[in-house]
Design a protein around this motif. Structure first.
Motif, short mmCIF file in Angstrom:
data_model
loop_
_atom_site.label_atom_id
_atom_site.label_comp_id
_atom_site.label_asym_id
_atom_site.label_seq_id
_atom_site.Cartn_x
_atom_site.Cartn_y
_atom_site.Cartn_z
N UNK A 617 35.37 -1.91 -22.94
CA UNK A 617 35.91 -3.15 -23.50
C UNK A 617 35.19 -3.58 -24.77
N UNK A 618 34.02 -3.02 -25.03
CA UNK A 618 33.31 -3.37 -26.28
C UNK A 618 34.02 -2.75 -27.50
N UNK A 619 34.84 -1.74 -27.26
CA UNK A 619 35.51 -1.06 -28.38
C UNK A 619 36.87 -1.65 -28.72
N UNK A 620 37.49 -2.31 -27.74
CA UNK A 620 38.87 -2.75 -27.93
C UNK A 620 39.03 -4.23 -27.59
N UNK A 621 40.01 -4.84 -28.23
CA UNK A 621 40.25 -6.26 -28.04
C UNK A 621 41.00 -6.50 -26.73
#
Ligand SMILES: Cc1cc2nc3c(=O)[nH]c(=O)nc-3n(C[C@H](O)[C@H](O)[C@H](O)COP(=O)(O)OP(=O)(O)OC[C@H]3O[C@@H](n4cnc5c(N)ncnc54)[C@H](O)[C@@H]3O)c2cc1C
Length: 650
Positions: A617-621
């Motif tokens: 989830x740190x990579x995508x909104x």
């Protein structure tokens, strides 16, 4: 192999006595059309009765028919041979082996499905049931033979430096890299299989790998990072994106050095790396585990489920509680735990609650969110963007049932049309919702559909079917083949060309309707009614689409005239049901760039790490927008996370 417990044995013996009085009934059972015998019939006295001999049975598995040949003595299932099966190597195929020996060991059909392979397990049990019936046995009685976990109530204590929970791509990588730093690692996996979803995947993205650069594909890293952040509306961890983009190339070399060799391809300008041959992957990962984890005094525990985390009075990790399939509870003392349990996509309630989506889980059936629950229970933060999913293309629900009546090529007609941009797409209400060119990009295809509900319809007209029958996909304006992963067309590769005529297309589409996976109407109005769409909404969308075709200008969605294909003047019309394919949940734990799990105050919980999907989830909104990132990030986050966890213990 599991042994029947004392209690289980008593239960079985009592059951055998009860069955003894019913033996006449058991012998009345006649073979079904699905079963055949190669045996002479004999009748036993008392106990469980079979007509000794060898009988076959069949049932539809996840990927095709499973056929078994079962040998019975008068009072026992002696052995089970698999005549044919096409289940997924490393997942379904292993489940078959496990279950078939358990059926013989326990003389029971009351066994639980093997974790991660429920459809395959049910099919095997059904196929054996057919053979039992054919042998005059009592299926219901065999289902009632309860299996008690032989070690229920037993507790064992183990010690390690680091426990890794989940042995998918991220967990194996984390365990291996931590072991390479000299740590004793225990790698715990719920199923009998290592590799998780990577065993089903095609390719991963490793930016500027040595192979990519050698082939002349050099990605401008700063532009890539900047675009990624903007495309996700800045609601991402920029340092995590940078770390993945900058460090993933090294993962390619690391994997190759460890024998898990991937093959670079320039995929329309994207640096993808195809994973090794499907049937070899698990063996390669097991080699990595033995060369690093086991060589450093650690171990792999399969069929063992992570249950909870243990902390000291200050909330620091001191171990994990796990449970083996035989019921043994393991108290594992360790200074760090790395969670790699792959998320919660198979937990329909969680997906609905967190994402509002009720589509199909195309990911692993065993990923039900246990890792996340364990971490949340000790104070890990539920991230603000929780709920993102890895929606990837849409799939015709018709394919599996059509395969019962047709060869794979014909059975895949509806599926192939869901990937082509020249057909009108409408949502469940009948409203058109997108430029159908979105079907050309996997994440666009899925997410545009998901915005309108769990499925949509692809509308096909008579003139379009006539064109497919005459000249294949070229007849409906396709200039490139549907972008399906190779395993979708592996068994009809010779026919998977643009100009192979689609024989029997009407019969196939009629069968799709009969199977309940689509609808038909002689007029647009009849189609709307039969499909349960709103008549007015569909009529307005249909008329507007005809105008776009006639004028070459799509005022609603701006679809290119190249994809505006005539639908002719007459019916019948078909509506193919296309469902969103959800490959996995994305995120659930907030991590920093050392993959340490953060608490509600965004401070690391000492000793707790997360890698792979649960940290993604740190990579995508709000949802996954990537191609090859799932695999690329799982291996990269695991490789780095394992190293960081080991370093932090020094
Ligand atoms: C059909 C399919 C095709 C895909 N194709 C691609 C592709 O081509 N390219 C790409 O980039 N991505 C692809 N993906 C996504 C990619 O496979 C995943 O993002 C990635 O493999 C996830 O790795 P992971 O280690 O985080 O999780 P997983 O692979 O899900 O591994 C998690 C592991 O944890 C185990 N587990 C779960 N709960 C517990 C527990 N309580 N205790 C112990 N073990 C537990 C599971 O059994 C599993 O082995 C695909 C996914 C699917 C489903």
């Amino acid at each position: 192999m599991k042994k029947l417990s004392k209690k289980g044995l008593i239960l079985l013996l009592s059951l055998m006595l009860v069955l003894g009085s019913l033996s006449g009934c058991a012998n009345d059972t006649t073979p079904t059309t699905e079963a055949s015998t190669t045996a002479e019939t004999t009748v036993a006295e008392g106990g469980v009765h079979y007509n000794a001999g060898t009988y076959t049975g069949k049932a539809e598995g996840k990927e095709g028919v499973i056929e078994v040949s079962v040998t019975f003595s008068e009072d026992k299932i002696e052995s089970i041979e698999i005549v044919s099966q096409t289940e997924t190597a490393g997942i379904g195929a292993e489940a078959i082996e496990r279950l078939k020996s358990d059926i013989v060991a326990y003389q029971s059909l009351g066994l639980d499905a093997v974790s991660g392979a429920s459809e395959t397990s049910e099919a095997l049990l059904m196929a054996v049931s057919e053979a039992v019936k054919a042998a005059g046995g009592d299926v219901d009685a065999l289902k009632a033979v309860a299996i008690e976990k032989s070690n229920a109530g037993v507790t064992e204590t183990l010690e390690a430096d680091i426990v890794v929970i989940g042995a998918g791509a991220s967990g194996v990588s984390a365990a291996v890299s931590a072991a390479d730093e000299g740590k004793k690692v225990i790698l715990v996996e719920k199923t009998a299989t290592v590799g998780g979803a990577s065993n089903l995947s095609w390719a991963g993205k490793f930016y500027n790998s040595s192979a990519s650069v050698a082939a002349g594909l050099n990605i401008a890293v700063e532009d890539e990072i900047a675009n990624w952040i903007v495309n996700n509306h800045w609601r991402v961890d920029a340092s995590a994106i940078r770390q993945y983009v900058v460090k993933s190339g090294e993962t390619y070399d690391w994997l190759n050095e460890k024998g898990y060799t991937t093959t670079f391809i320039n995929f329309f300008g994207e640096p993808l790396h195809m994973l090794p041959a499907y049937e070899t992957r698990q063996g390669l990962l097991r080699n990595m585990i033995s060369d690093s984890v086991e060589a450093n005094g650690g171990q792999l525990l399969t069929e063992t489920t992570g249950k909870s985390l243990v902390t000291d009075a200050d909330g620091n990790i001191t171990g994990a509680i796990c449970e083996k399939a035989d019921g043994t509870v393991l108290e594992i003392k360790a200074n760090a735990v790395i969670l790699a349990t792959g998320g919660y996509a198979a937990n329909a309630e969680m997906v609905k609650e967190l994402f509002g989506f009720e589509g199909v889980n195309g990911g692993l059936g065993q990923n039900v969110g246990e890792g996340l629950e364990m971490a949340w229970a000790i104070g890990a933060k539920v991230p603000d963007n929780i709920g993102g999913q890895m929606l990837h293309q849409t799939l015709a629900s018709a394919t599996a049932d059509l395969k019962k009546s047709y060869e794979s090529f014909e059975a895949s007609y509806p599926l192939m049309l869901t990937y082509l941009p020249t057909f009108m797409n409408v949502g469940p209400s009948g409203a058109r919702f997108r430029d159908e060119a979105a079907t050309l990009t996997a994440v666009a295809a899925a997410n545009t559909s998901a915005f309108n509900g769990p499925y949509h319809y692809v509308i096909v007209s008579k003139s379009q079917i006539d064109a497919l029958m005459a000249s294949g996909m070229t007849g409906v304006g396709a200039t490139r083949l549907p972008g399906m992963p190779p395993e979708f067309y592996a068994d009809f590769a010779a026919q998977f060309t643009l100009d192979t005529p689609w024989a029997d297309a009407y019969a196939v589409f009629d069968q799709m309707v009969a199977n309940g996976d689509g609808f038909k109407g002689d007029t647009p109005e009849a189609l709307a009614e039969n499909a349960g769409m709103d008549a007015e909404v569909f009529a307005a969308a249909f008329n507007q689409y005809q105008e776009a075709i006639n004028t070459g200008v799509d005022t609603s969605f701006g679809k290119s005239a190249d994809y505006l294909l005539s639908m002719g003047e007459t019916g019948p019309y078909y509506a193919i049901k296309a469902e969103i394919n959800n490959l996995g949940s994305v995120g659930g734990l907030l991590v920093n760039s050392r993959f340490q799990v953060l608490n509600d105050n965004r401070i690391p919980i000492k000793g707790l790490y997360a890698v792979g999907l649960e940290s993604e989830g740190v990579l995508f909104n709000d949802t996954y927008v990537g191609n090859g990132v799932g695999i690329g990030y799982s291996f990269t986050s695991g490789r780095l996370g394992g190293t960081f966890a080991a370093e932090d213990l020094k």
